[in-house]
Design an enzyme around this catalytic site. Structure first.
Site, PDB file in Angstrom:
ATOM      1  N   ASP A 111     -10.920  10.850  -5.221  1.00 21.51           N
ATOM      2  CA  ASP A 111     -12.155  11.632  -5.320  1.00 21.51           C
ATOM      3  C   ASP A 111     -11.930  12.844  -6.221  1.00 21.51           C
ATOM      4  O   ASP A 111     -12.763  13.729  -6.285  1.00 21.51           O
ATOM      5  CB  ASP A 111     -12.582  12.095  -3.920  1.00 21.51           C
ATOM      6  CG  ASP A 111     -11.480  12.861  -3.202  1.00 21.51           C
ATOM      7  OD1 ASP A 111     -10.296  12.487  -3.358  1.00 21.51           O
ATOM      8  OD2 ASP A 111     -11.782  13.839  -2.503  1.00 21.51           O
TER       9      ASP A 111
ATOM     10  N   ASP B 119      -1.935  12.235  -3.140  1.00 23.88           N
ATOM     11  CA  ASP B 119      -1.965  13.705  -3.128  1.00 23.88           C
ATOM     12  C   ASP B 119      -2.361  14.200  -4.515  1.00 23.88           C
ATOM     13  O   ASP B 119      -1.731  13.827  -5.507  1.00 23.88           O
ATOM     14  CB  ASP B 119      -0.583  14.256  -2.742  1.00 23.88           C
ATOM     15  CG  ASP B 119      -0.253  13.968  -1.278  1.00 23.88           C
ATOM     16  OD1 ASP B 119      -1.189  13.909  -0.460  1.00 23.88           O
ATOM     17  OD2 ASP B 119       0.933  13.778  -0.967  1.00 23.88           O
TER      18      ASP B 119
ATOM     19  N   GLU C   4       0.863  -1.195   0.000  1.00 26.57           N
ATOM     20  CA  GLU C   4       0.000   0.000   0.000  1.00 26.57           C
ATOM     21  C   GLU C   4       0.890   1.233   0.000  1.00 26.57           C
ATOM     22  O   GLU C   4       1.743   1.410   0.874  1.00 26.57           O
ATOM     23  CB  GLU C   4      -0.961   0.009   1.204  1.00 26.57           C
ATOM     24  CG  GLU C   4      -1.899   1.221   1.101  1.00 26.57           C
ATOM     25  CD  GLU C   4      -3.084   1.196   2.050  1.00 26.57           C
ATOM     26  OE1 GLU C   4      -3.588   0.101   2.384  1.00 26.57           O
ATOM     27  OE2 GLU C   4      -3.510   2.291   2.452  1.00 26.57           O
TER      28      GLU C   4
ATOM     29  N   THR D 256     -10.877   4.987   4.388  1.00 26.43           N
ATOM     30  CA  THR D 256      -9.722   5.706   4.945  1.00 26.43           C
ATOM     31  C   THR D 256     -10.188   7.094   5.401  1.00 26.43           C
ATOM     32  O   THR D 256     -11.292   7.528   5.097  1.00 26.43           O
ATOM     33  CB  THR D 256      -8.610   5.899   3.896  1.00 26.43           C
ATOM     34  OG1 THR D 256      -9.103   6.810   2.899  1.00 26.43           O
ATOM     35  CG2 THR D 256      -8.209   4.591   3.248  1.00 26.43           C
TER      36      THR D 256
HETATM   37  C1  LIG Z   1      -3.968  12.442   0.600  1.00 23.87           C
HETATM   38  S1  LIG Z   1      -3.046  11.409   1.629  1.00 23.87           S
HETATM   39  C2  LIG Z   1      -4.010   9.898   1.641  1.00 23.87           C
HETATM   40  C3  LIG Z   1      -3.665   9.011   2.790  1.00 23.87           C
HETATM   41  C4  LIG Z   1      -4.454   7.688   2.871  1.00 23.87           C
HETATM   42  N1  LIG Z   1      -4.161   6.839   1.733  1.00 23.87           N
HETATM   43  C5  LIG Z   1      -5.939   7.925   2.986  1.00 23.87           C
HETATM   44  O1  LIG Z   1      -6.657   7.582   2.038  1.00 23.87           O
HETATM   45  O2  LIG Z   1      -6.369   8.445   4.038  1.00 23.87           O
HETATM   46  C6  LIG Z   1      -1.656  10.923   0.605  1.00 23.87           C
HETATM   47  C7  LIG Z   1      -0.557  10.230   1.392  1.00 23.87           C
HETATM   48  O3  LIG Z   1       0.478   9.815   0.493  1.00 23.87           O
HETATM   49  C8  LIG Z   1       1.739  10.014   1.127  1.00 23.87           C
HETATM   50  N2  LIG Z   1       2.739  10.169   0.060  1.00 23.87           N
HETATM   51  C9  LIG Z   1       2.944  11.256  -0.726  1.00 23.87           C
HETATM   52  N3  LIG Z   1       3.936  11.045  -1.606  1.00 23.87           N
HETATM   53  C10 LIG Z   1       4.379   9.775  -1.376  1.00 23.87           C
HETATM   54  C11 LIG Z   1       5.400   8.960  -1.951  1.00 23.87           C
HETATM   55  N4  LIG Z   1       6.164   9.421  -2.949  1.00 23.87           N
HETATM   56  N5  LIG Z   1       5.583   7.713  -1.463  1.00 23.87           N
HETATM   57  C12 LIG Z   1       4.800   7.256  -0.447  1.00 23.87           C
HETATM   58  N6  LIG Z   1       3.816   7.978   0.132  1.00 23.87           N
HETATM   59  C13 LIG Z   1       3.605   9.211  -0.315  1.00 23.87           C
HETATM   60  C14 LIG Z   1       1.537  11.273   1.957  1.00 23.87           C
HETATM   61  O4  LIG Z   1       2.452  11.372   3.040  1.00 23.87           O
HETATM   62  C15 LIG Z   1       0.096  11.107   2.435  1.00 23.87           C
HETATM   63  O5  LIG Z   1       0.008  10.461   3.678  1.00 23.87           O
END
Ligand SMILES: C[S@@+](CC[C@H](N)C(=O)[O-])C[C@H]1O[C@@H](n2cnc3c(N)ncnc32)[C@H](O)[C@@H]1O
Length: 240
Positions: free
Chosen positions: A180, A144, A70, A218
């Site tokens: 979304d 993101d 994940e 989530t």
């Molecule tokens: C918008 S949040 C969504 C978190 C979770 N998946 C949820 O649905 O609640 C995006 C997550 O991706 C992580 N993230 C961003 N760039 C990443 C990367 N290159 N590798 C791993 N994780 C990353 C961020 O730290 C953040 O926690």
């Protein structure tokens, strides 16, 4: 230990900046609770994957179980519930944000989960480290969105990352993306359709409107629902 941990993260970041940095946005942490702090000090080191060491199948999948990844697990809600429901599968969770990792550690301890390993940096680094055809499933949930045009190249799904994911996925394995943000889905689908390594073949609208079975929601998915946005679930397959 906290200072040592953060120093190590800063070292990783500096190291990447000399190559190519893919981590953007916040990584600073709010103060951890005493329990989280203790888990970061005592449990996290046992679960962390070190990509400076070669991949060791006996360590990551001792009984030759399937390995699922994940990417960006946030607070780990989906990862911990999926790992609990699938104790025969081994999981790698990848998340650079320390507060999210600390939340997952609490779930791992509370639920006595023994099938999760953690990578605390850019997912591309762990993907590069994994051997060919080592994964049976990848989740990318609410990545993101980087809505500004000038930031779009920061999005995770690009033809470059699809190539990387294709190498580590077994033929026929699932790549599940939830978002979304309509424009994120559109640009992802366009990259997927241009790739001969992936197949997306929905039978009806319900296919992308409904999450896969037994879907733990989530934090970001709940936020989307609260704000009136409907997620799209892309269930993509690695071509055989
Ligand atoms: C918008 S949040 C969504 C978190 C979770 N998946 C949820 O649905 O609640 C995006 C997550 O991706 C992580 N993230 C961003 N760039 C990443 C990367 N290159 N590798 C791993 N994780 C990353 C961020 O730290 C953040 O926690």
């Amino acid at each position: 230990m906290k200072v040592k941990y953060i120093n190590r993260k800063l070292h990783h970041m500096a190291e990447d900046l000399t190559k190519k940095s893919y981590i953007f946005g916040r990584q600073k942490c709010k103060k951890l609770s005493a329990r989280q702090q203790s888990l970061v000090e005592n449990l996290l080191p046992k679960l962390l994957i070190n990509p400076d060491k070669p991949f060791n199948e006996d360590e990551l999948s001792p009984e030759n179980q399937e390995l699922w990844l994940e990417i960006g697990f946030g607070g780990g809600e989906h990862l911990s519930a999926t790992a609990k429901a699938n104790s025969h599968i081994q999981f790698i969770g990848c998340e650079p944000f320390l507060n999210g990792i600390a939340k997952l550690l609490v779930a791992i301890e509370s639920e006595k989960l023994e099938n999760i390993r953690i990578f605390d940096h850019d997912a591309r680094k762990i993907i590069n480290w994994l051997p060919d055809e080592s994964l049976s499933r990848i989740y990318l949930l609410y990545p993101d969105p980087w809505p500004k045009k000038r930031h779009r190249k920061r999005r995770f799904v690009t033809s470059e990352t699809l190539e990387m994911l294709a190498r580590v996925l077994k033929p026929g394995a699932d790549f599940i993306i939830a978002s979304d943000i309509g424009d994120y889905i559109r640009t992802s689908l366009s990259a997927i359709e241009q790739s001969s390594d992936f197949v997306w073949s929905p039978q009806s609208k319900a296919d992308w409107r409904t999450p896969p079975k037994e879907w733990p929601s989530t934090r970001y998915e709940q936020k989307a629902f609260r704000e009136g946005r409907y997620p799209t679930y892309l269930k993509v397959k690695r071509a055989s």
